[in-house]
Design an enzyme around this catalytic site. Structure first.
Site, PDB file in Angstrom:
ATOM      1  N   GLU A  93       0.389  -1.108  -0.136  1.00 25.61           N
ATOM      2  CA  GLU A  93       0.160  -0.321  -0.032  1.00 25.61           C
ATOM      3  C   GLU A  93       0.782   1.353   0.053  1.00 25.61           C
ATOM      4  O   GLU A  93       0.838   2.155  -0.647  1.00 25.61           O
ATOM      5  CB  GLU A  93      -0.819  -0.304   1.362  1.00 25.61           C
ATOM      6  CG  GLU A  93      -1.738  -1.434   0.850  1.00 25.61           C
ATOM      7  CD  GLU A  93      -2.918  -1.103   2.342  1.00 25.61           C
ATOM      8  OE1 GLU A  93      -2.353  -0.826   3.463  1.00 25.61           O
ATOM      9  OE2 GLU A  93      -4.060  -1.731   2.257  1.00 25.61           O
ATOM     10  N   GLY A 135     -12.520  -4.625   1.761  1.00 29.11           N
ATOM     11  CA  GLY A 135     -13.139  -5.832   1.239  1.00 29.11           C
ATOM     12  C   GLY A 135     -14.637  -4.490   0.870  1.00 29.11           C
ATOM     13  O   GLY A 135     -14.812  -4.312   1.936  1.00 29.11           O
ATOM     14  N   MET A 148      -8.957  -2.854   8.513  1.00 27.41           N
ATOM     15  CA  MET A 148      -8.781  -3.723   9.976  1.00 27.41           C
ATOM     16  C   MET A 148      -7.586  -2.401  10.389  1.00 27.41           C
ATOM     17  O   MET A 148      -6.887  -2.791  11.197  1.00 27.41           O
ATOM     18  CB  MET A 148      -7.711  -4.814   9.601  1.00 27.41           C
ATOM     19  CG  MET A 148      -8.528  -6.002   9.104  1.00 27.41           C
ATOM     20  SD  MET A 148      -7.438  -7.013   8.495  1.00 27.41           S
ATOM     21  CE  MET A 148      -7.120  -7.899  10.534  1.00 27.41           C
ATOM     22  N   GLU A 149      -8.156  -1.159   9.779  1.00 27.76           N
ATOM     23  CA  GLU A 149      -6.880   0.078  10.644  1.00 27.76           C
ATOM     24  C   GLU A 149      -7.517   1.296  10.689  1.00 27.76           C
ATOM     25  O   GLU A 149      -7.417   2.096  11.517  1.00 27.76           O
ATOM     26  CB  GLU A 149      -6.152  -0.133   9.671  1.00 27.76           C
ATOM     27  CG  GLU A 149      -4.669  -1.082   9.824  1.00 27.76           C
ATOM     28  CD  GLU A 149      -5.629  -1.756   9.172  1.00 27.76           C
ATOM     29  OE1 GLU A 149      -6.180  -1.862   7.435  1.00 27.76           O
ATOM     30  OE2 GLU A 149      -5.332  -3.255   8.794  1.00 27.76           O
ATOM     31  N   ASP A 161     -11.337  -6.880  -2.088  1.00 26.77           N
ATOM     32  CA  ASP A 161     -12.226  -8.253  -2.700  1.00 26.77           C
ATOM     33  C   ASP A 161     -13.582  -7.616  -2.125  1.00 26.77           C
ATOM     34  O   ASP A 161     -14.251  -7.050  -1.729  1.00 26.77           O
ATOM     35  CB  ASP A 161     -11.757  -9.116  -1.661  1.00 26.77           C
ATOM     36  CG  ASP A 161     -10.888  -8.783  -0.043  1.00 26.77           C
ATOM     37  OD1 ASP A 161     -10.630  -8.138   0.147  1.00 26.77           O
ATOM     38  OD2 ASP A 161     -12.074  -8.061   0.441  1.00 26.77           O
TER      39      ASP A 161
HETATM   40  C1  LIG Z   1      -1.875 -11.114   4.557  1.00 21.31           C
HETATM   41  C2  LIG Z   1      -3.345 -10.441   4.848  1.00 21.31           C
HETATM   42  C3  LIG Z   1      -3.506  -9.452   5.193  1.00 21.31           C
HETATM   43  C4  LIG Z   1      -5.450  -8.875   5.148  1.00 21.31           C
HETATM   44  C5  LIG Z   1      -5.152  -7.379   5.574  1.00 21.31           C
HETATM   45  C6  LIG Z   1      -6.235  -7.122   4.190  1.00 21.31           C
HETATM   46  N1  LIG Z   1      -6.839  -4.770   4.904  1.00 21.31           N
HETATM   47  C7  LIG Z   1      -6.370  -4.719   6.185  1.00 21.31           C
HETATM   48  O1  LIG Z   1      -6.817  -3.390   6.188  1.00 21.31           O
HETATM   49  C8  LIG Z   1      -7.843  -4.739   4.154  1.00 21.31           C
HETATM   50  C9  LIG Z   1      -8.303  -5.425   3.590  1.00 21.31           C
HETATM   51  C10 LIG Z   1      -8.905  -5.656   2.553  1.00 21.31           C
HETATM   52  N2  LIG Z   1      -9.896  -7.058   2.112  1.00 21.31           N
HETATM   53  C11 LIG Z   1     -10.307  -6.924   3.556  1.00 21.31           C
HETATM   54  C12 LIG Z   1     -11.328  -7.828   3.756  1.00 21.31           C
HETATM   55  N3  LIG Z   1     -11.886  -8.803   3.507  1.00 21.31           N
HETATM   56  N4  LIG Z   1     -11.705  -8.049   5.574  1.00 21.31           N
HETATM   57  C13 LIG Z   1     -10.292  -7.019   6.327  1.00 21.31           C
HETATM   58  N5  LIG Z   1      -9.174  -6.475   6.009  1.00 21.31           N
HETATM   59  C14 LIG Z   1      -9.843  -6.547   4.599  1.00 21.31           C
END
Ligand SMILES: CCCCCCN(CO)Cc1c[nH]c2c(N)ncnc12
Length: 228
Positions: free
Chosen positions: A12, A78, A172-173, A196
């Protein structure tokens, strides 16, 4: 003025550092912070690592230790709203913590005493984002973002978060960054590009689109820096 540009993951922040070109790396509190001057604006850039605790530490450090006076977050998320597809941009109007739960005492989800379910983002930068979107010929959705310490890959959990918080996207932040910036009275802007749909295919979609969606978000945020 010093602007903090924050992400959670290396992917990012990489497009931000590439755009900036040259920067000084500072190791501090178990993380790396990148200091640069970009088109006359002082920046401090970092990825926090994933989750509310790491993002709280980084946002606080960028403000308290590096002196940031505004904070822009760039990353992926997401989708909950069916109108948000992979690659689409969402600007947070307000954020909540969907995994904060003392409902056993009759409180609403996302609430603790002396806190609030939602933290609102800076309205001036939301207005600015509309100008940036127009200049880029991009459509950007404004909406509510819900934050929790879990990668959501489950239709039921996703829909619960959507209906409980009216959330359009989840990550998540952002919700913890919002609490930090609000408490320290620093205007903040949270932008996410969809990677996603937080459903059973989420991890595969995330892996496939992380890089391209992160670049979308980063390009937009860097155009915001030009306007600030
Ligand atoms: C190796 C795994 C790294 C996951 C980090 C995902 N980021 C968290 O900020 C964003 C995000 C994108 N899609 C998500 C989802 N379905 N649930 C939670 N967070 C997210």
């Amino acid at each position: 003025m010093k602007i903090a540009i924050m992400g959670a993951m290396p992917e990012e922040v990489a497009p931000i550092l590439e755009k900036v070109g040259s920067y000084k790396t500072v190791e501090y509190a178990g993380n790396r912070y990148y200091e640069a001057t970009y088109r006359g604006v002082e920046l401090v850039i970092a990825y926090s690592k994933i989750g509310k605790v790491f993002s709280t530490l980084t946002a606080t450090t960028m403000i308290e230790h590096f002196g940031a006076t505004k904070l822009l977050f760039s990353g992926v998320a997401g989708a909950i709203s069916p109108s948000l597809k992979v690659g689409d941009l969402i600007v947070a109007t307000k954020l909540s913590q969907h995994d904060l739960d003392i409902t056993a005492f009759g409180h609403p989800f996302g609430y603790v005493p002396e806190g609030s379910v939602f933290v609102e983002t800076d309205k001036e930068m939301i207005e600015m984002s509309k100008e940036v979107a127009a200049s880029m010929g991009k459509s950007v959705q404004e909406g509510i973002i819900a934050t929790g310490d879990q990668f959501v890959a489950n239709e039921e959990r996703k829909n619960w978060i959507g209906s409980t918080f009216g959330a359009d996207a989840l990550e998540m932040e952002g919700g913890s960054v919002a609490v930090v910036c609000s408490a320290l009275n620093v205007p903040f802007f949270i932008l996410r590009a969809i990677s996603d749909a937080a459903d059973m295919d989420a991890s595969f979609s995330f892996d496939e689109f992380l890089e391209t969606s992160a670049k979308e978000s980063a390009e937009f945020v860097m155009n915001m820096v030009d306007k600030i």
